[in-house]
Design a protein around this motif. Structure first.
Motif, PDB file in Angstrom:
ATOM      1  N   PRO A 214     -64.366  32.259  32.949  1.00  0.00           N
ATOM      2  CA  PRO A 214     -65.782  32.538  33.193  1.00  0.00           C
ATOM      3  C   PRO A 214     -66.571  31.227  33.375  1.00  0.00           C
ATOM      4  O   PRO A 214     -66.240  30.226  32.748  1.00  0.00           O
ATOM      5  N   ALA A 215     -67.628  31.289  34.177  1.00  0.00           N
ATOM      6  CA  ALA A 215     -68.419  30.094  34.441  1.00  0.00           C
ATOM      7  C   ALA A 215     -69.335  29.741  33.277  1.00  0.00           C
ATOM      8  O   ALA A 215     -69.762  28.591  33.140  1.00  0.00           O
ATOM      9  N   ASP A 216     -69.638  30.724  32.448  1.00  0.00           N
ATOM     10  CA  ASP A 216     -70.492  30.483  31.283  1.00  0.00           C
ATOM     11  C   ASP A 216     -69.689  29.745  30.207  1.00  0.00           C
ATOM     12  O   ASP A 216     -68.581  30.136  29.855  1.00  0.00           O
ATOM     13  N   TYR A 217     -70.259  28.657  29.693  1.00  0.00           N
ATOM     14  CA  TYR A 217     -69.544  27.831  28.713  1.00  0.00           C
ATOM     15  C   TYR A 217     -69.107  28.641  27.498  1.00  0.00           C
ATOM     16  O   TYR A 217     -67.942  28.594  27.085  1.00  0.00           O
ATOM     17  N   ALA A 218     -70.042  29.361  26.889  1.00  0.00           N
ATOM     18  CA  ALA A 218     -69.730  30.088  25.654  1.00  0.00           C
ATOM     19  C   ALA A 218     -68.635  31.118  25.885  1.00  0.00           C
ATOM     20  O   ALA A 218     -67.684  31.229  25.095  1.00  0.00           O
ATOM     21  N   ARG A 219     -68.735  31.894  26.966  1.00  0.00           N
ATOM     22  CA  ARG A 219     -67.727  32.918  27.240  1.00  0.00           C
ATOM     23  C   ARG A 219     -66.375  32.294  27.532  1.00  0.00           C
ATOM     24  O   ARG A 219     -65.331  32.826  27.146  1.00  0.00           O
ATOM     25  N   ASN A 220     -66.365  31.169  28.234  1.00  0.00           N
ATOM     26  CA  ASN A 220     -65.101  30.510  28.539  1.00  0.00           C
ATOM     27  C   ASN A 220     -64.420  30.030  27.258  1.00  0.00           C
ATOM     28  O   ASN A 220     -63.217  30.246  27.066  1.00  0.00           O
ATOM     29  N   PHE A 221     -65.186  29.394  26.388  1.00  0.00           N
ATOM     30  CA  PHE A 221     -64.611  28.904  25.138  1.00  0.00           C
ATOM     31  C   PHE A 221     -64.113  30.036  24.255  1.00  0.00           C
ATOM     32  O   PHE A 221     -63.212  29.845  23.441  1.00  0.00           O
ATOM     33  N   GLU A 222     -64.688  31.220  24.409  1.00  0.00           N
ATOM     34  CA  GLU A 222     -64.278  32.375  23.599  1.00  0.00           C
ATOM     35  C   GLU A 222     -63.065  33.110  24.176  1.00  0.00           C
ATOM     36  O   GLU A 222     -62.552  34.051  23.560  1.00  0.00           O
ATOM     37  N   SER A 223     -62.603  32.701  25.362  1.00  0.00           N
ATOM     38  CA  SER A 223     -61.443  33.346  25.982  1.00  0.00           C
ATOM     39  C   SER A 223     -60.237  33.273  25.052  1.00  0.00           C
ATOM     40  O   SER A 223     -59.998  32.248  24.398  1.00  0.00           O
ATOM     41  N   THR A 224     -59.451  34.355  25.004  1.00  0.00           N
ATOM     42  CA  THR A 224     -58.307  34.402  24.087  1.00  0.00           C
ATOM     43  C   THR A 224     -56.969  34.614  24.792  1.00  0.00           C
ATOM     44  O   THR A 224     -55.959  34.884  24.142  1.00  0.00           O
ATOM     45  N   GLN A 225     -56.937  34.480  26.115  1.00  0.00           N
ATOM     46  CA  GLN A 225     -55.663  34.620  26.829  1.00  0.00           C
ATOM     47  C   GLN A 225     -55.575  33.710  28.042  1.00  0.00           C
ATOM     48  O   GLN A 225     -54.532  33.108  28.290  1.00  0.00           O
ATOM     49  N   SER A 226     -56.672  33.583  28.784  1.00  0.00           N
ATOM     50  CA  SER A 226     -56.655  32.707  29.957  1.00  0.00           C
ATOM     51  C   SER A 226     -58.080  32.351  30.350  1.00  0.00           C
ATOM     52  O   SER A 226     -59.033  33.062  30.008  1.00  0.00           O
ATOM     53  N   CYS A 227     -58.210  31.250  31.053  1.00  0.00           N
ATOM     54  CA  CYS A 227     -59.495  30.831  31.610  1.00  0.00           C
ATOM     55  C   CYS A 227     -59.216  29.779  32.677  1.00  0.00           C
ATOM     56  O   CYS A 227     -58.107  29.237  32.756  1.00  0.00           O
ATOM     57  N   ARG A 228     -60.200  29.524  33.489  1.00  0.00           N
ATOM     58  CA  ARG A 228     -60.051  28.519  34.537  1.00  0.00           C
ATOM     59  C   ARG A 228     -61.141  27.459  34.417  1.00  0.00           C
ATOM     60  O   ARG A 228     -62.281  27.775  34.090  1.00  0.00           O
ATOM     61  N   TRP A 229     -60.746  26.209  34.699  1.00  0.00           N
ATOM     62  CA  TRP A 229     -61.679  25.082  34.663  1.00  0.00           C
ATOM     63  C   TRP A 229     -61.544  24.260  35.943  1.00  0.00           C
ATOM     64  O   TRP A 229     -60.459  24.176  36.523  1.00  0.00           O
ATOM     65  N   THR A 230     -62.648  23.661  36.349  1.00  0.00           N
ATOM     66  CA  THR A 230     -62.598  22.636  37.388  1.00  0.00           C
ATOM     67  C   THR A 230     -62.200  21.340  36.698  1.00  0.00           C
ATOM     68  O   THR A 230     -62.807  20.954  35.695  1.00  0.00           O
ATOM     69  N   CYS A 231     -61.170  20.685  37.222  1.00  0.00           N
ATOM     70  CA  CYS A 231     -60.567  19.546  36.522  1.00  0.00           C
ATOM     71  C   CYS A 231     -60.236  18.401  37.484  1.00  0.00           C
ATOM     72  O   CYS A 231     -60.020  18.621  38.677  1.00  0.00           O
ATOM     73  N   PHE A 232     -60.193  17.200  36.945  1.00  0.00           N
ATOM     74  CA  PHE A 232     -59.528  16.087  37.602  1.00  0.00           C
ATOM     75  C   PHE A 232     -58.075  16.101  37.131  1.00  0.00           C
ATOM     76  O   PHE A 232     -57.806  16.332  35.945  1.00  0.00           O
TER      77      PHE A 232
END
Length: 403
Positions: free
Chosen positions: A92-110
């Protein structure tokens, strides 16, 4: 749209390596503080003197963001190390929801050593609360010089991504420190008031504050307020174009309580911003309000909007009240947005009356921001600091700029 015609070469100065502080002082509040009064007068102090230097009618506003352990190191079966530097949440794009993910999430990364990871999964063995499992990473797509990376782990464990990154990651100290992250950075590179996770760099002007100093400021009747800007890696990027007008500014997430916006609309206090991130957030509020009032709001303050010939130039109170009405209509208690504004010479400050900041890199957008605040008179401040053994950049000394 009118862009300031500014040569970045006018914002270059000689910064010897030995003036870049590799570590902070053991006592945060004992660093040097260079005060520039509104008339340009310079005086040398220590940071512990700040409460008595602030005027009685000041309001101190600081950024409560917390730096995350954004660097993750995966090892391929061949032994090659792939560093994944998490920049901002994608899904999820929302910080709080992303940090609360318990199986998978996606981030923009170097992705470091990117050529050694063309496809497939990377696995990082982990153990949390006795549970052993692998954190997997898969590159989904490339976005410019970054990548969208999907992280996944066993969902039945109920472990959040915030817990995973706290355990597996490494705090990302600035590249100009020219050293590896040390255990002490986990504490040194956080402000004492940080509690909203999301930054990949600290709002470093706040590193000088201690709980004792904050209590003294409150004891003098000076209100303290918080806002959030999650600092992105773009803060370290120098301006590479000769003309500042050709530079593309990075976007950053901001979140401000509705109560603070309402207070700012009516206050007569001198707003003192701690750090350039607080400055950007506060000034962005004004321009967001103007966009809302004129029906042009899209969720982000554009880079050059403050310089636009079509800018309505509303009174500050009117712009802020437009945000308050918007929040009332949408039922939100916080104003959440993105900002891409660049504050450079010719910019007119609307909300910030004083700022506390560190000494910044040559040819940086942060130095442009300081120049705009001092009416272009930044060089005497930096010449004084260089001549009087001030320490520079993230772990260095501070300055108090007044208008």
């Amino acid at each position: 749209m009118t862009h300031p015609d500014i040569s970045i070469h006018d914002f270059v100065y000689d910064l010897p390596d030995e003036r870049i502080a590799p570590h902070p002082l053991a006592d945060r509040e004992k660093c040097k503080l260079l005060r520039r009064a509104a008339d340009g007068t310079l005086s040398e102090h220590i940071f512990a003197e700040l409460p008595e230097l602030l005027p009685a009618d000041a309001m101190l506003i600081y950024n409560n963001t917390r730096v995350i352990n954004a660097r993750l190191h995966f090892r391929k079966p061949s032994g090659a190390v792939i560093e994944i530097f998490c920049l901002e949440p994608h899904t999820p794009a929302d910080y709080a929801r992303n940090f609360e993910s318990t199986q998978s999430c996606r981030w923009t990364c170097f992705v470091g050593n990117s050529k050694r990871w063309k496809e497939g999964l990377l696995d990082l063995p982990m153990e949390i609360d006795g549970a052993k499992f692998n954190l997997s990473a898969r590159r989904v797509e490339r976005v410019g010089n970054a990548s969208v990376v999907e992280f996944s782990w066993p969902g039945q464990l109920g472990i959040t991504f915030s817990t995973i990154i706290e355990q597996a990651g490494e705090i990302p100290i600035p590249p100009y420190l020219n050293r590896e992250t040390e255990d002490s950075d986990a504490t040194d590179y956080q402000t004492v008031y940080s509690h909203i996770a999301g930054s990949v760099a600290a709002p470093t002007a706040g590193l000088h504050f201690t709980d004792r100093l904050l209590d003294e400021i409150s004891g003098r009747g000076i209100p303290r307020r918080e806002l959030t800007l999650h600092v992105g890696a773009g803060t370290f990027q120098p301006v590479k174009d000769d003309n500042v007008a050709d530079h593309t500014m990075h976007s950053e997430f901001i979140s401000v309580p509705a109560s603070l916006i309402a207070e700012l609309a009516s206050t007569t206090r001198r707003v003192t911003a701690v750090g350039t991130t607080s400055v950007r957030t506060l000034e962005s509020l004004y321009h967001a309000g103007c966009l809302i009032a004129t029906g042009q709001w899209t969720g982000e303050v554009p880079q050059w909007y403050p310089y636009s010939d079509s800018h309505p130039g509303l009174p500050v109170a009117d712009a802020l009240r437009a945000i308050s009405r918007h929040l009332d209509e949408t039922g939100h208690e916080r104003f959440v947005a993105s900002t891409r504004i660049i504050i450079a010479p010719s910019y007119r400050y609307r909300i910030v009356r004083s700022m506390i900041t560190n000494f910044h890199q040559p040819a940086s957008t942060l130095l442009l921001l300081v120049s705009a605040f001092t009416g272009g008179d930044w060089r005497p401040v930096y010449d004084y600091a260089l001549a009087h053994s001030f320490r520079f950049l993230s772990y260095g000394d501070a300055c108090l700029l007044e208008s």
